[in-house]
Design an enzyme around this catalytic site. Structure first.
Site, PDB file in Angstrom:
ATOM      1  CG  HIS A  10      -1.835  -1.324   1.277  1.00 44.58           C
ATOM      2  ND1 HIS A  10      -2.826  -1.763   0.463  1.00 44.58           N
ATOM      3  CD2 HIS A  10      -1.435  -2.209   2.036  1.00 44.58           C
ATOM      4  CE1 HIS A  10      -3.098  -3.039   0.715  1.00 44.58           C
ATOM      5  NE2 HIS A  10      -2.267  -3.485   1.623  1.00 44.58           N
ATOM      6  CD  GLU A  24      -1.814  -3.488   5.157  1.00 48.27           C
ATOM      7  OE1 GLU A  24      -3.052  -3.431   5.020  1.00 48.27           O
ATOM      8  OE2 GLU A  24      -1.286  -4.383   4.811  1.00 48.27           O
ATOM      9  CG  HIS A  86       0.625  -6.616   2.770  1.00 43.64           C
ATOM     10  ND1 HIS A  86      -0.272  -5.931   2.071  1.00 43.64           N
ATOM     11  CD2 HIS A  86       1.661  -6.861   1.711  1.00 43.64           C
ATOM     12  CE1 HIS A  86       0.080  -5.710   0.707  1.00 43.64           C
ATOM     13  NE2 HIS A  86       1.228  -6.260   0.530  1.00 43.64           N
ATOM     14  CD  GLU A 149      -1.749 -10.019   4.935  1.00 43.36           C
ATOM     15  OE1 GLU A 149      -1.586  -9.042   5.814  1.00 43.36           O
ATOM     16  OE2 GLU A 149      -2.423  -9.948   3.968  1.00 43.36           O
TER      17      GLU A 149
HETATM   18 ZN   LIG Z   1      -2.269  -5.069   2.953  1.00 46.55          ZN
END
Ligand SMILES: [Zn+2]
Length: 185
Positions: A10, A24, A86, A149
């Site tokens: 992102h 995030e 992420h 993640e």
């Molecule tokens: Zn993400």
């Protein structure tokens, strides 16, 4: 020495998941820059898809434009591995760490496994294991690739770690150790 492409997920017009006062895109970047420092300190070459809060392709691009631009950076640099960073989000209850790779990629699975093992080794993170998913960035990168993640930004306990500089260092060192484990296997 190996070339590692780090991809903080992102950024810019896309903050990613937001929760518990965190965005995030910011956490991904903070941790990725720390991973870069760890790897450079032991002689690795590190390429970043972004080093500030920006879109890589451009604002409000399509997913394939934005993610394609990230893959291009890795592919053009001839990276030996690609690691996307992420944070997860679902609800307040879901928590823990998972690492995804492209189904069928033996090396991607190995890389994902080393990183997941190091993250779980930090203790206090739920092991959600390895997952396969046809993610754009793991599918369109030439290098063995994974997407980690780190934890759930939507879970208060996980988010407290994600926002804590001490834990950000721990996350980063674990990802870096996972990468060096992969190359020293
Ligand atoms: Zn993400």
């Amino acid at each position: 020495m190996p070339i590692v492409c780090l991809d903080p997920g992102h950024g810019g017009s896309d903050p990613g998941a937001c929760g518990n006062g965190l965005r995030e895109c910011d956490i991904n970047l903070i941790v990725a820059l720390k991973v870069k420092g760890c790897l450079q300190a032991v002689g690795y070459q590190v390429i970043m898809t972004r080093e500030t809060d920006v879109d890589v392709f451009g604002p409000d691009a399509t997913a394939s434009q934005e993610l394609g631009a990230r893959c291009d950076i890795s592919n053009n640099a001839g990276a030996d591995v690609f690691v996307s960073i992420h944070c997860n989000a679902f609800n307040e209850v879901s928590n823990g760490t998972e690492t995804l790779y492209c189904d069928g990629s033996v090396k991607g699975k190995l890389l994902a496994g080393f990183i997941q093992k190091q993250l779980i080794g930090l203790g206090d993170l739920t092991d959600r294991g390895l997952k396969t998913n046809p993610l754009y960035v793991t599918k369109h990168t030439d290098a063995p690739a994974c997407l980690t993640e780190l934890a759930f930004i939507s879970n208060p306990k996980d988010a407290a770690k994600l926002g804590n500089p001490v834990w950000q260092d721990e996350f980063a060192r674990a990802v870096a150790r996972g990468v060096t484990d992969y190359f020293s296997q």
